[in-house]
Write a protein that holds these residues in place. Structure first.
Motif, mmCIF file in Angstrom:
data_model
loop_
_atom_site.group_PDB
_atom_site.id
_atom_site.type_symbol
_atom_site.label_atom_id
_atom_site.label_comp_id
_atom_site.label_asym_id
_atom_site.label_seq_id
_atom_site.Cartn_x
_atom_site.Cartn_y
_atom_site.Cartn_z
ATOM 1 N N SER A 17 0.756 -1.231 -0.063
ATOM 2 C CA SER A 17 -0.081 0.010 0.096
ATOM 3 C C SER A 17 0.762 1.226 0.119
ATOM 4 N N LEU A 18 2.156 1.188 0.380
ATOM 5 C CA LEU A 18 3.037 2.244 0.613
ATOM 6 C C LEU A 18 3.984 2.356 -0.722
ATOM 7 N N GLY A 19 3.721 1.452 -1.783
ATOM 8 C CA GLY A 19 4.446 1.562 -2.948
ATOM 9 C C GLY A 19 5.514 0.437 -3.177
ATOM 10 N N TYR A 20 5.721 -0.596 -2.162
ATOM 11 C CA TYR A 20 6.818 -1.443 -2.222
ATOM 12 C C TYR A 20 6.430 -2.814 -2.955
ATOM 13 N N GLU A 21 7.330 -3.370 -3.391
ATOM 14 C CA GLU A 21 7.228 -4.455 -4.202
ATOM 15 C C GLU A 21 7.860 -5.505 -2.883
ATOM 16 N N ALA A 22 6.788 -6.034 -2.440
ATOM 17 C CA ALA A 22 7.104 -6.817 -0.995
ATOM 18 C C ALA A 22 6.940 -8.330 -1.248
ATOM 19 N N PRO A 23 7.823 -9.122 -0.721
ATOM 20 C CA PRO A 23 7.715 -10.716 -0.658
ATOM 21 C C PRO A 23 6.344 -10.800 0.175
ATOM 22 N N VAL A 24 6.008 -12.114 0.335
ATOM 23 C CA VAL A 24 4.853 -12.387 0.725
ATOM 24 C C VAL A 24 4.825 -12.196 2.329
ATOM 25 N N ARG A 25 5.995 -12.263 2.833
ATOM 26 C CA ARG A 25 6.284 -11.728 4.534
ATOM 27 C C ARG A 25 7.350 -10.892 4.544
ATOM 28 N N VAL A 26 7.323 -9.829 5.164
ATOM 29 C CA VAL A 26 8.190 -8.669 5.202
ATOM 30 C C VAL A 26 8.413 -8.431 6.701
ATOM 31 N N ASN A 27 9.915 -8.761 7.084
ATOM 32 C CA ASN A 27 10.094 -8.519 8.509
ATOM 33 C C ASN A 27 10.402 -6.958 8.608
ATOM 34 N N LEU A 28 9.679 -5.950 9.069
ATOM 35 C CA LEU A 28 9.852 -4.544 9.122
ATOM 36 C C LEU A 28 10.928 -4.352 10.160
ATOM 37 N N MET A 29 11.022 -5.106 11.327
ATOM 38 C CA MET A 29 11.881 -4.816 12.505
ATOM 39 C C MET A 29 13.197 -5.085 11.945
ATOM 40 N N LYS A 30 13.596 -6.183 11.056
ATOM 41 C CA LYS A 30 14.643 -6.336 10.432
ATOM 42 C C LYS A 30 15.254 -5.176 9.760
ATOM 43 N N ARG A 31 14.030 -4.670 8.948
ATOM 44 C CA ARG A 31 14.588 -3.679 8.086
ATOM 45 C C ARG A 31 15.075 -2.207 9.036
ATOM 46 N N ILE A 32 14.285 -2.183 10.254
ATOM 47 C CA ILE A 32 14.539 -1.021 11.219
ATOM 48 C C ILE A 32 15.988 -1.103 11.629
ATOM 49 N N CYS A 33 16.308 -2.403 11.894
ATOM 50 C CA CYS A 33 17.660 -2.639 12.637
ATOM 51 C C CYS A 33 18.585 -2.387 11.755
ATOM 52 N N ASP A 34 18.298 -3.007 10.292
ATOM 53 C CA ASP A 34 19.227 -2.609 9.282
ATOM 54 C C ASP A 34 19.790 -1.464 9.081
ATOM 55 N N LEU A 35 18.766 -0.393 9.138
ATOM 56 C CA LEU A 35 18.966 1.020 8.732
ATOM 57 C C LEU A 35 19.732 1.570 9.872
ATOM 58 N N THR A 36 19.462 1.332 11.113
ATOM 59 C CA THR A 36 20.061 1.830 12.165
ATOM 60 C C THR A 36 21.320 1.261 12.259
ATOM 61 N N SER A 37 21.821 -0.062 11.970
ATOM 62 C CA SER A 37 23.292 -0.281 11.865
ATOM 63 C C SER A 37 24.025 0.372 10.944
ATOM 64 N N SER A 38 23.430 0.574 9.667
ATOM 65 C CA SER A 38 24.033 1.118 8.853
ATOM 66 C C SER A 38 24.185 2.911 8.924
ATOM 67 N N ALA A 39 23.066 3.322 9.393
ATOM 68 C CA ALA A 39 22.918 4.771 9.552
ATOM 69 C C ALA A 39 23.445 5.750 8.752
ATOM 70 N N VAL A 40 22.961 5.662 7.544
ATOM 71 C CA VAL A 40 23.363 6.207 6.339
ATOM 72 C C VAL A 40 22.358 7.367 5.980
ATOM 73 N N GLY A 41 22.519 8.505 5.858
ATOM 74 C CA GLY A 41 21.468 9.518 5.370
ATOM 75 C C GLY A 41 20.492 9.673 6.611
ATOM 76 N N VAL A 42 20.941 9.908 7.860
ATOM 77 C CA VAL A 42 20.144 10.183 8.842
ATOM 78 C C VAL A 42 19.603 11.609 8.759
ATOM 79 N N LYS A 43 18.451 11.868 9.050
ATOM 80 C CA LYS A 43 17.896 13.251 8.923
ATOM 81 C C LYS A 43 17.144 13.599 10.244
ATOM 82 N N PHE A 44 17.711 14.568 11.015
ATOM 83 C CA PHE A 44 17.098 14.761 12.515
ATOM 84 C C PHE A 44 15.990 15.798 12.125
ATOM 85 N N SER A 45 15.178 15.605 13.245
ATOM 86 C CA SER A 45 14.035 16.390 13.491
ATOM 87 C C SER A 45 14.610 17.954 13.450
ATOM 88 N N PRO A 46 13.954 18.903 12.790
ATOM 89 C CA PRO A 46 14.616 20.377 12.682
ATOM 90 C C PRO A 46 14.884 20.822 13.784
#
Length: 321
Positions: A17-46
């Motif tokens: 619904s958000l425009g992603y081509e997702a597999p049957v099951r998607v682990n959102l928490m895994k993606r959150i943790c992966d993004l946190t580990s890489s920490a690339v392109g962080v944009k802080f609240s103004p």
């Protein structure tokens, strides 16, 4: 399947619904943790960009206690420790953190303190203070009438404070799109952005666009739709144009109490600058309790309620969302 996967796996329908081509099951928490580990392109609240705090460590996220496991709006509420909550997910935006910071700085309204807030790609993270108390709706029916009236008047005082804050546009505090419930009824659960709008006429055009996108063919379907759209275009244009700060989701679940007092107003995800009538509509619309419905008119004037109720009803006529 591991216990962690069983806890965090999300239905791919949300991602699609958000425009992603997702597999049957998607682990959102895994993606959150992966993004946190890489920490690339962080944009802080103004408000935090000048001196940004450290990011929430991935270990704390993995070990956080999910205190709202039945949420279906694409985000998690994780208790990281006795004093800290992390709101994280696809529907978390920096307009919410900026709203809380604004209210804490300019009013005496009890609002959780924001420790950190940032975006990594399309995932929002808001680390905030955990407030003691329970949701107002949890034991509302058991409260004596006198206490209900006292809580209603306390809430009225807080609302009056934040309604003194005026904006120069319609949208979230960080100049993001409008979060009104009337913009949240799209056909096929697609995500659209409306605003920010500099004028009421622009806001009205946004409502007409939202009306069309709530229909199966993403266009006005009937003569009744066309007449209603014409009414929306003229709405409020004969009145003084005021953009007033609004919480926008004053459901009883977002009001925390303890010992007969309000300890916090929470969940500022729908907050922003809006039309004056919106606050009462959002306060009253989801309410079922008779006492709360009655007392709501002592909290805010009910001006325009039936009109905004009808707008919302028309928006969800086909979607039922």
């Amino acid at each position: 399947m591991t216990e962690e996967a069983g806890l965090w796996d999300q239905d791919a329908e949300l991602w699609e619904s958000l425009g992603y081509e997702a597999p049957v099951r998607v682990n959102l928490m895994k993606r959150i943790c992966d993004l946190t580990s890489s920490a690339v392109g962080v944009k802080f609240s103004p408000s935090l960009r000048a001196n940004p705090p450290p990011l929430v460590p991935v270990e704390r996220i993995r070990n956080g206690l999910n205190i709202a496991p039945h949420r279906l709006n694409g985000c998690y509420l994780l208790q990281l420790d006795e004093k800290t909550i992390l709101k994280v997910g696809l529907r978390v935006h920096m307009g919410e953190s900026e709203a809380m910071i604004l209210v804490r700085n300019q009013t005496s309204v009890p609002v959780p303190k924001v420790f950190n807030a940032y975006m990594i790609e399309d995932i929002g993270f808001i680390s905030m203070e955990k407030i003691d108390g329970m949701q107002l709706g949890r034991n509302w029916s058991e409260l004596p009438r006198e206490m209900k009236e006292s809580l209603a008047q306390e809430l009225r005082g807080y609302i009056q404070q934040w309604r003194q804050i005026k904006g120069s546009f319609f949208g979230t505090v960080d100049n993001g799109p409008c979060q009104e419930i009337i913009f949240q009824h799209p056909w096929e659960n697609k995500v659209y952005r409306y605003g920010p709008f500099a004028t009421r006429r622009g806001f009205n055009k946004g409502m007409v666009e939202a009306l069309a996108k709530s229909r199966p063919n993403l266009k006005l379907e009937t003569e009744q739709d066309i007449r209603f759209a014409e009414e929306l275009l003229m709405s409020g244009t004969d009145q003084e144009e005021i953009k007033v700060f609004t919480h926008g989701d004053l459901d009883m679940s977002n009001i925390m109490i303890q010992d007969g007092k309000i300890t916090a107003i929470i969940d500022w995800g729908a907050a922003g600058y809006s039309v004056p009538e919106r606050e009462y509509f959002a306060l009253r619309w989801p309410a079922l309790d008779e006492d709360w419905c009655e007392l709501s008119t002592s909290i805010l004037p009910p001006d325009g309620y039936e009109y905004w109720y009808n707008i919302n009803r028309q928006m969800k006529l086909y979607t039922c969302i």
